[in-house]
Structures are given as C-alpha cells and as structure tokens.
Design a protein around this motif. Sequence first.
Motif, PDB file in Angstrom:
ATOM      1  N   GLY A  59      29.127 -40.693 -33.540  1.00  0.00           N
ATOM      2  CA  GLY A  59      29.670 -41.524 -34.614  1.00  0.00           C
ATOM      3  C   GLY A  59      28.795 -41.484 -35.860  1.00  0.00           C
ATOM      4  O   GLY A  59      29.304 -41.385 -36.977  1.00  0.00           O
ATOM      5  N   ALA A  60      27.504 -41.533 -35.661  1.00  0.00           N
ATOM      6  CA  ALA A  60      26.590 -41.473 -36.802  1.00  0.00           C
ATOM      7  C   ALA A  60      26.672 -40.115 -37.492  1.00  0.00           C
ATOM      8  O   ALA A  60      26.664 -40.031 -38.725  1.00  0.00           O
ATOM      9  CB  ALA A  60      25.167 -41.756 -36.340  1.00  0.00           C
ATOM     10  N   GLY A  61      26.784 -39.065 -36.715  1.00  0.00           N
ATOM     11  CA  GLY A  61      26.892 -37.728 -37.296  1.00  0.00           C
ATOM     12  C   GLY A  61      28.165 -37.540 -38.098  1.00  0.00           C
ATOM     13  O   GLY A  61      28.151 -36.957 -39.187  1.00  0.00           O
ATOM     14  N   VAL A  62      29.254 -38.048 -37.570  1.00  0.00           N
ATOM     15  CA  VAL A  62      30.527 -37.952 -38.293  1.00  0.00           C
ATOM     16  C   VAL A  62      30.447 -38.728 -39.603  1.00  0.00           C
ATOM     17  O   VAL A  62      30.907 -38.267 -40.644  1.00  0.00           O
ATOM     18  CB  VAL A  62      31.694 -38.457 -37.420  1.00  0.00           C
ATOM     19  N   TYR A  63      29.813 -39.890 -39.572  1.00  0.00           N
ATOM     20  CA  TYR A  63      29.685 -40.682 -40.794  1.00  0.00           C
ATOM     21  C   TYR A  63      28.839 -39.950 -41.836  1.00  0.00           C
ATOM     22  O   TYR A  63      29.176 -39.904 -43.021  1.00  0.00           O
ATOM     23  CB  TYR A  63      29.076 -42.048 -40.489  1.00  0.00           C
ATOM     24  N   VAL A  64      27.739 -39.379 -41.389  1.00  0.00           N
ATOM     25  CA  VAL A  64      26.861 -38.658 -42.323  1.00  0.00           C
ATOM     26  C   VAL A  64      27.598 -37.475 -42.940  1.00  0.00           C
ATOM     27  O   VAL A  64      27.523 -37.243 -44.153  1.00  0.00           O
ATOM     28  CB  VAL A  64      25.573 -38.212 -41.609  1.00  0.00           C
ATOM     29  N   LEU A  65      28.319 -36.726 -42.129  1.00  0.00           N
ATOM     30  CA  LEU A  65      29.064 -35.592 -42.672  1.00  0.00           C
ATOM     31  C   LEU A  65      30.165 -36.056 -43.619  1.00  0.00           C
ATOM     32  O   LEU A  65      30.443 -35.404 -44.626  1.00  0.00           O
ATOM     33  CB  LEU A  65      29.660 -34.764 -41.538  1.00  0.00           C
ATOM     34  N   THR A  96      37.357 -39.544 -46.008  1.00  0.00           N
ATOM     35  CA  THR A  96      36.626 -40.807 -45.972  1.00  0.00           C
ATOM     36  C   THR A  96      37.225 -41.765 -44.942  1.00  0.00           C
ATOM     37  O   THR A  96      36.500 -42.369 -44.144  1.00  0.00           O
ATOM     38  CB  THR A  96      36.626 -41.459 -47.365  1.00  0.00           C
ATOM     39  N   VAL A  97      38.539 -41.897 -44.947  1.00  0.00           N
ATOM     40  CA  VAL A  97      39.197 -42.822 -44.019  1.00  0.00           C
ATOM     41  C   VAL A  97      38.974 -42.392 -42.570  1.00  0.00           C
ATOM     42  O   VAL A  97      38.547 -43.186 -41.727  1.00  0.00           O
ATOM     43  CB  VAL A  97      40.703 -42.935 -44.337  1.00  0.00           C
ATOM     44  N   PHE A  98      39.265 -41.133 -42.281  1.00  0.00           N
ATOM     45  CA  PHE A  98      39.187 -40.704 -40.889  1.00  0.00           C
ATOM     46  C   PHE A  98      37.742 -40.572 -40.400  1.00  0.00           C
ATOM     47  O   PHE A  98      37.457 -40.867 -39.241  1.00  0.00           O
ATOM     48  CB  PHE A  98      39.964 -39.408 -40.672  1.00  0.00           C
ATOM     49  N   ALA A 124      33.776 -42.704 -36.879  1.00  0.00           N
ATOM     50  CA  ALA A 124      32.405 -43.188 -36.730  1.00  0.00           C
ATOM     51  C   ALA A 124      32.381 -44.582 -36.115  1.00  0.00           C
ATOM     52  O   ALA A 124      31.583 -44.863 -35.209  1.00  0.00           O
ATOM     53  CB  ALA A 124      31.707 -43.199 -38.087  1.00  0.00           C
ATOM     54  N   ILE A 125      33.255 -45.459 -36.567  1.00  0.00           N
ATOM     55  CA  ILE A 125      33.292 -46.822 -36.028  1.00  0.00           C
ATOM     56  C   ILE A 125      33.681 -46.800 -34.558  1.00  0.00           C
ATOM     57  O   ILE A 125      33.042 -47.464 -33.724  1.00  0.00           O
ATOM     58  CB  ILE A 125      34.254 -47.697 -36.855  1.00  0.00           C
ATOM     59  N   VAL A 126      34.701 -46.045 -34.223  1.00  0.00           N
ATOM     60  CA  VAL A 126      35.134 -45.969 -32.819  1.00  0.00           C
ATOM     61  C   VAL A 126      34.019 -45.380 -31.949  1.00  0.00           C
ATOM     62  O   VAL A 126      33.752 -45.877 -30.854  1.00  0.00           O
ATOM     63  CB  VAL A 126      36.438 -45.144 -32.701  1.00  0.00           C
ATOM     64  N   GLY A 127      33.358 -44.359 -32.432  1.00  0.00           N
ATOM     65  CA  GLY A 127      32.264 -43.751 -31.668  1.00  0.00           C
ATOM     66  C   GLY A 127      31.122 -44.710 -31.420  1.00  0.00           C
ATOM     67  O   GLY A 127      30.605 -44.809 -30.297  1.00  0.00           O
TER      68      GLY A 127
END
Length: 127
Positions: A98-104, A35-37, A42-45
């Motif tokens: 970033g959006a993809g990383v957040y969704v995953l 969750t943290v990473f 995602a935020i950085v992306g």
Amino acid sequence: MSSSDDHDADAQEGVHDADGRRDVVVPMRLYKTVTVFSTLIAIVGVVFGFVLLDAATIRLSLLRRLVLGLLRAVGVVPPETVLSAVLAVLGLAAIGFGAGVYVLGTRFRAHGMGNPQEDADESSGNG
C-alpha cells in the motif's frame, strides 16, 4: 543515444528535479484516475495489512478464526506460532504494498501543475 535524445525522452515522459525525483506528466483525466485508484489501493492495502497484523497478534480475532477454520476444512492444522508468523509477514507485506502504491501514485502530475518546491519563493537555506 546522445544526451539530447535523452533530454527529449525525459521531456516527453517526465521531469527530473534536483533531488533526482522523477515526475510523470500526464493528461488531467489520467492524473485523476491514477490519483483516485492509487489512493484507494493504498488505503485498502494498509487497512488490510493492519487487519492481518491484528489477526497475527490476537488469538480471538475473527480473521484468525476464519483462516483456522478454512485450514482445518482442508485438513491442515498449522502450529499457532507458524500461523502468527505467516499472518504477520502477510500484514507487513500488505502495508508495504500500500505504501509503495501511494508513493508511485504521487509521482504523477498533470500539465500545468508545478512542483511546490520549484514554485516556492523561499530559498532552501531558511536561516
């Protein structure tokens, strides 16, 4: 592989809900790490993507000047439209990444964490 083997594999690796969404149940420590990473990446992306989009659209952008300076240092002078297009594509790609990383990252949950849709007392037809 039989259907009972598939069900056992699903129980060990994840849980499917009615929408076909697959959640991965992991230990709490791994859940917190993911969750943290994933949120940080995602935020950085997304922020970097918007910075690239800004550099693509504003000719006085600091990043655009830095990129042009680096390209001129190696002897490459791209046309303005090509540089804008490349920066815009890279910006959109960074936002999508970033959006993809957040969704995953939202697909993971710890033991004991219920799906809010399953725990709701309301029926799906609110009317």
